[in-house]
Design an enzyme around this catalytic site. Structure first.
Site, PDB file in Angstrom:
ATOM      1  N   THR A 256      -7.000   7.635  -0.071  1.00 28.38           N
ATOM      2  CA  THR A 256      -5.811   6.918   0.383  1.00 28.38           C
ATOM      3  C   THR A 256      -6.109   5.441   0.551  1.00 28.38           C
ATOM      4  O   THR A 256      -7.245   5.031   0.742  1.00 28.38           O
ATOM      5  CB  THR A 256      -5.302   7.460   1.739  1.00 28.38           C
ATOM      6  OG1 THR A 256      -6.315   7.265   2.701  1.00 28.38           O
ATOM      7  CG2 THR A 256      -4.934   8.915   1.641  1.00 28.38           C
ATOM      8  N   CYS A 257      -5.059   4.635   0.441  1.00 26.35           N
ATOM      9  CA  CYS A 257      -5.170   3.201   0.693  1.00 26.35           C
ATOM     10  C   CYS A 257      -3.829   2.740   1.257  1.00 26.35           C
ATOM     11  O   CYS A 257      -2.834   3.432   1.117  1.00 26.35           O
ATOM     12  CB  CYS A 257      -5.538   2.446  -0.579  1.00 26.35           C
ATOM     13  SG  CYS A 257      -4.315   2.547  -1.894  1.00 26.35           S
ATOM     14  N   PRO A 258      -3.765   1.576   1.916  1.00 24.94           N
ATOM     15  CA  PRO A 258      -2.498   1.089   2.460  1.00 24.94           C
ATOM     16  C   PRO A 258      -1.432   1.007   1.367  1.00 24.94           C
ATOM     17  O   PRO A 258      -1.741   0.670   0.234  1.00 24.94           O
ATOM     18  CB  PRO A 258      -2.856  -0.304   2.991  1.00 24.94           C
ATOM     19  CG  PRO A 258      -4.318  -0.250   3.227  1.00 24.94           C
ATOM     20  CD  PRO A 258      -4.873   0.676   2.180  1.00 24.94           C
TER      21      PRO A 258
END
Length: 188
Positions: free
Chosen positions: A15-17
């Site tokens: 996941t990433c922003p």
């Protein structure tokens, strides 16, 4: 790839922003006609995605609600359907708006969702969420300078365009939004 309101989950589960700007970029990686699912928990995302799709030529197919989770479906437009994304022409920086707060008659319209507004807004601002704007136009004084603000500029830009299309004059989008407001706020 699964896109969520605040993160992107790739095939490896990393996941990433994921702000809305990245969701727009993810749409560019799709082939025309492909459908993207965007998951969110913010009810305001319905109005955001509908307005963005309308503004760009992509098709907002609909939203499926499951408990607190909203699954939005958007179809990527073909080249002839695409429209260049328009930004509202008239803007003001937050620091310049701050200096105008004591200069009547101005009006600040905050188009955030009610929960965002409750946790902090410019004193005297009126809250009409983007998704309710069409139904509540009669609450907006057309004779004052109208400064439109949201948390990060996306909704305020769409609201400013919509109001201008409806004939409102002196509509100004506030940049970059409440996320960087460093002056006193009201909470309720």
């Amino acid at each position: 790839m699964q896109i969520t309101a605040n993160r992107i989950v790739d095939a490896k589960g990393l996941t990433c922003p994921m702000p809305i700007v990245k969701a727009k970029k993810a749409m560019m990686n799709l082939e025309p006609g492909q459908v993207m699912e965007v998951q969110a928990i913010d009810k305001g995302s319905i109005a955001d995605l509908k307005a963005w799709a309308e503004n760009t030529g992509h098709q907002y197919i609909g939203t499926v609600e499951g408990g607190d989770l909203l699954k939005h479906y958007l179809r990527k437009a073909s080249d002839p359907e695409l429209k260049e994304e328009i930004k509202h022409e008239y803007t003001i920086e937050l620091n310049k708006l701050h200096s105008k707060l004591n200069e009547p008659p101005i009006s600040i319209l905050d188009v955030c969702e009610p929960i965002e507004f409750a946790f902090g807004h410019i004193p005297g601002a009126v809250n009409i969420p983007l998704g309710e704007l069409d139904e509540r136009l009669d609450e907006i004084d057309q004779n004052k300078e109208l400064y439109i603000i949201c948390r990060t500029v996306n909704r305020s830009d769409l609201a400013a365009q919509k109001l201008t299309e409806k004939g409102y004059k002196n509509v100004i989008n506030v940049l970059p939004g409440m996320s960087t407001w460093d002056s006193p706020i009201e909470k309720n």
